[in-house]
Structures are given as structure tokens and as C-alpha cells.
Design an enzyme around this catalytic site. Structure first.
Site, PDB file in Angstrom:
ATOM      1  N   ARG A 102      53.344  41.697  24.671  1.00  0.00           N
ATOM      2  CA  ARG A 102      53.154  42.459  25.895  1.00  0.00           C
ATOM      3  C   ARG A 102      52.911  43.945  25.610  1.00  0.00           C
ATOM      4  NH1 ARG A 102      57.754  43.320  28.629  1.00  0.00           N
ATOM      5  NH2 ARG A 102      58.417  41.157  28.464  1.00  0.00           N
ATOM      6  N   TYR A 138      35.543  50.268  47.712  1.00  0.00           N
ATOM      7  CA  TYR A 138      35.669  48.824  47.422  1.00  0.00           C
ATOM      8  C   TYR A 138      36.737  48.211  48.324  1.00  0.00           C
ATOM      9  CZ  TYR A 138      36.768  44.547  44.953  1.00  0.00           C
ATOM     10  OH  TYR A 138      37.010  43.243  44.644  1.00  0.00           O
ATOM     11  N   ASP A 198      36.542  55.809  40.534  1.00  0.00           N
ATOM     12  CA  ASP A 198      36.225  54.425  40.171  1.00  0.00           C
ATOM     13  C   ASP A 198      34.758  54.428  39.720  1.00  0.00           C
ATOM     14  OD1 ASP A 198      35.389  51.755  40.176  1.00  0.00           O
ATOM     15  OD2 ASP A 198      36.696  51.195  41.836  1.00  0.00           O
ATOM     16  N   LYS A 203      32.669  43.835  35.735  1.00  0.00           N
ATOM     17  CA  LYS A 203      31.302  44.035  36.206  1.00  0.00           C
ATOM     18  C   LYS A 203      30.391  44.437  35.039  1.00  0.00           C
ATOM     19  CE  LYS A 203      33.437  43.253  40.105  1.00  0.00           C
ATOM     20  NZ  LYS A 203      33.969  44.308  40.946  1.00  0.00           N
TER      21      LYS A 203
HETATM   22  C1  LIG Z   1      35.187  44.542  41.644  1.00  0.00           C
HETATM   23  C2  LIG Z   1      35.633  45.936  41.852  1.00  0.00           C
HETATM   24  C3  LIG Z   1      36.988  46.299  41.726  1.00  0.00           C
HETATM   25  C4  LIG Z   1      38.069  45.261  41.450  1.00  0.00           C
HETATM   26  O1  LIG Z   1      37.941  44.699  40.176  1.00  0.00           O
HETATM   27  P1  LIG Z   1      38.366  43.171  39.774  1.00  0.00           P
HETATM   28  O2  LIG Z   1      38.035  43.142  38.336  1.00  0.00           O
HETATM   29  O3  LIG Z   1      37.569  42.258  40.632  1.00  0.00           O
HETATM   30  O4  LIG Z   1      39.826  43.054  40.051  1.00  0.00           O
HETATM   31  C5  LIG Z   1      37.322  47.633  41.887  1.00  0.00           C
HETATM   32  N1  LIG Z   1      36.379  48.560  42.159  1.00  0.00           N
HETATM   33  C6  LIG Z   1      35.071  48.252  42.306  1.00  0.00           C
HETATM   34  C7  LIG Z   1      34.079  49.327  42.604  1.00  0.00           C
HETATM   35  C8  LIG Z   1      34.660  46.936  42.152  1.00  0.00           C
HETATM   36  O5  LIG Z   1      33.360  46.630  42.287  1.00  0.00           O
END
Ligand SMILES: *Cc1c(COP(=O)(O)O)cnc(C)c1O
Length: 355
Positions: free
Chosen positions: A45, A96, A167, A192
């Protein structure tokens, strides 16, 4: 002094074992829940060499120290937990939706307050910052693709004493480096573009603040929201081709945005000028629902940033803000040949009712 390596080179070279005889070129997957005592690792962990390799590479690209998490939302959770009870978070209304849902839940439980802003209205954002502890934003926003004046928003937040999280999922460090623009923390859904193949979930946080890094590392050690080694290994493998993928997706997206704009059914086409995301507004929800069922190459799926082109009508999600048009289809443009992508889209669009 040698020149610093350029980002496309860093994506390929960072996070590798030393160039020494018999070392593998890539960090292997280390599947371990525990380590023989007496060293620095101790328990699964606390650390894992497969996470560390990914973190070194993303940290080098964003220009800070990186920690990886089980998903983007796990990273969101850990950062929102930094906000003291009762403090205010300023956030764009088109953030998001998962982040907005989590903020709304925290607000309902009395943990914090939120103020939703139009991130393109810098003066309004600055005014909202005055009593905020945290300013959290994406630019471009998801899925409205609005663009913020990033340095101005960061400056206003800092002038008010607020911490700034950006983000950077949509643009990746190849197109925008928020820490260089003054942000305190960068967040990624590595699910992504960074991993890029629609086959895993992973999140990451990057900061230049050593104290904050220490706090977050200690919390991850006890909260257990770290990634699996296989996911981290796969994400680093994806990251090696980030520059090629982002370049190709951006070229394809720019071309499709131009062609879509001249289609008679396009009420609006939003493209922020870089990256692989395009939002197409059709006359109605029915048009959008029909379009996503009428293609053969484009896959109807949520998420984004994969090598394959996907799209969806965002308002099919109940949690999507009602200020997003009902007929908005968000396209995540992949790396296929743009002529094939266009032919598939055009034939589906031409099959839709004209009004
Ligand atoms: C998909 C996404 C998230 C969340 O991420 P996960 O990997 O699906 O938990 C946060 N911010 C943005 C801009 C996203 O596109």
C-alpha cells in the site's frame, strides 16, 4: 548545461530503469502485496515500482512530483478532502459532472460550500474568489469546451489566498502546463489521454509543493486509494506514445470541426483550437440520439481520450448541468484516418431529419 529535453522525448525516456547491463528497458510489473523487511518499501500500500515509474514520467511532463490513484475520481476525492470543514470552493458550472456530483454531496452534508461560476467571465470568477479556500477548474471545460484565461484566474485566486487545482485531463501536459502557469496542483484522469487506449482507470495528482506532496502521500498510505500495478504499467506504456496520439487527434479534430461547421444540421460546433475534443450541437435531443446510433466507425460510448473515436449525447446523463444543450454531442476524436471518420459522420448526419 545541456538543453532540457522536449516533452515528446520526456514522454518516451522518463520513468525507465538505469541504462546498465542486464537492466530491462522498461520497468516490469511488480505484483507484490509486501516486501522483505529491512528496505524502504515494506508494504504494497505504501509503494510499488510500477506506480513510481508512471509517476516519474508524468511528474517530469507536468514539472512537479506526482502521486497516482485508483481513478481520476479517487484523486478528486483526496484533493477535496484538503478543504477544511465549512470552507468555500469556487468551481465552473460546466466542470466534469463526477466532480460536481461529489461537491454537491459534500455541500449537502455540510462539509463545504461551493460557488458555481462561468469560467470565461474572469471578473466574476475573481469576485467569487474573495472568501474561497480552493479554486478548482478545467480549461477547456467538459463538455462545453469553454476556455478560461488560466493565468488571470490563478492570479485572482492567489490574490484572495485560495489554492488552485487545475484538472488537465483534456489538454494533457503536451498542450498546457498548469504548474508553469502558477497552479498549485494538477489533476488527471489518466484513464483518458495519458493511458489512451480505453482499457484502464487511473488518476494522478502533480504538485511542486513538497509539504503538500508529503501530506497527500501519507494519506494515500492510510486511505488505500492507490492504483493497481498492472494499471500503472499499462498507463506508462500508453504514455510513451502520448505525443503522437495527441498530435494526430488534434489534427483530426481541427479538420472535423471545420467540416462539421458547414453541415446544415450543425447549430453550433465548439472547438477550443487544440486537443481532440469537439462538441457538436444538433437541433434536438432526438437528432443527437439518432446520430449516435447511426454510425459504424464512431462508437457510442462515454469517456474520451482513446485511440478510437467515440461520442455521446451528454444530457443523457441526469447529473449533467441543464445549461448544456439537449442536442450537444461530445466527440472524442481518435487517431484513425480523418477521411474515414468524416465519411462515417457525414453519412449518419445526412440520414437525420432536416429540422
Ligand atoms: C473522466 C474525468 C474525470 C474522472 O476520472 P475517472 O478516471 O473516470 O475516475 C475527472 N475529470 C475529467 C475532466 C474527466 O474527463
Amino acid at each position: 548545461m545541456p538543453e532540457p529535453l522536449r516533452p515528446a522525448t520526456v514522454a518516451v525516456t522518463a520513468g525507465r530503469p538505469p541504462h546498465e547491463p542486464d537492466q530491462p528497458l522498461n520497468e516490469p510489473i511488480t505484483m507484490a502485496s509486501t516486501y522483505v523487511a529491512g528496505g524502504d518499501r515494506e508494504y504494497g500500500r505504501y509503494t510499488n515500482p510500477s506506480w513510481t515509474a508512471f509517476e516519474d514520467a508524468l511528474g517530469a511532463l507536468e514539472g512537479g512530483r506526482c502521486l497516482s490513484y485508483a481513478s481520476g475520481m479517487a484523486a478528486v476525492t483526496t484533493l477535496l478532502d484538503l478543504v477544511a470543514t465549512g470552507d468555500k470552493v469556487v468551481v465552473p458550472r460546466h466542470t466534469y459532472q463526477g466532480t460536481l456530483v461529489q461537491l454537491a454531496d459534500l455541500e449537502m452534508r455540510g462539509r463545504l460550500t461551493t460557488e458555481l461560476v462561468d469560467i470565461t467571465d474572469t471578473a466574476a470568477v475573481a469576485a467569487a474568489c474573495h472568501d474561497a479556500a480552493l479554486v478548482w477548474f478545467e480549461s477547456p471545460t467538459n463538455p462545453a469546451l469553454e476556455v478560461a484565461d488560466v493565468p488571470a484566474v490563478i492570479e485572482a485566486a492567489h490574490a484572495a489566498g485560495a489554492r488552485v487545482v487545475v484538472d488537465n485531463t483534456f489538454l494533457t501536459p503536451l498542450l498546457q502546463k498548469p504548474l508553469d502557469l502558477g497552479a498549485d496542483i494538477v489533476l488527471h484522469s489518466a484513464t483518458k489521454y495519458l493511458a489512451g487506449h480505453s482499457d484502464l482507470q487511473l488518476g494522478a495528482v502533480v504538485t511542486r509543493d513538497d509539504e503538500l506532496y508529503g501530506v497527500l502521500k501519507n494519506r494515500r498510505d492510510v486511505q488505500g486509494n492507490h492504483p493497481g500495478p498492472f494499471e500503472a504499467w499499462l498507463a506508462l506504456r500508453g504514455l510513451r506514445t502520448l505525443a503522437l496520439r495527441v498530435e494526430r487527434a488534434s489534427t483530426n479534430a481541427a479538420e472535423l470541426a471545420v467540416r462539421l461547421s458547414s453541415h446544415p444540421l450543425a447549430v453550433e460546433v465548439r472547438y477550443p483550437g487544440m486537443g481532440g475534443m469537439v462538441s457538436l450541437v444538433l437541433p434536438s435531443a432526438d437528432h443527437a440520439d439518432l446520430l449516435v446510433r447511426s454510425t459504424s466507425l464512431w462508437v457510442h460510448a462515454t469517456s474520451l481520450g482513446g485511440v478510437e473515436s467515440t461520442f455521446e449525447r451528454r444530457r443523457r446523463w441526469k447529473s449533467e448541468p441543464t445549461t448544456i444543450p439537449e442536442g450537444l454531442v461530445r466527440l472524442s476524436v481518435g487517431i484513425e484516418d480523418v477521411e474515414d471518420l468524416w465519411a462515417d459522420l457525414l453519412s449518419a448526419l445526412d440520414g437525420l431529419p432536416r429540422s
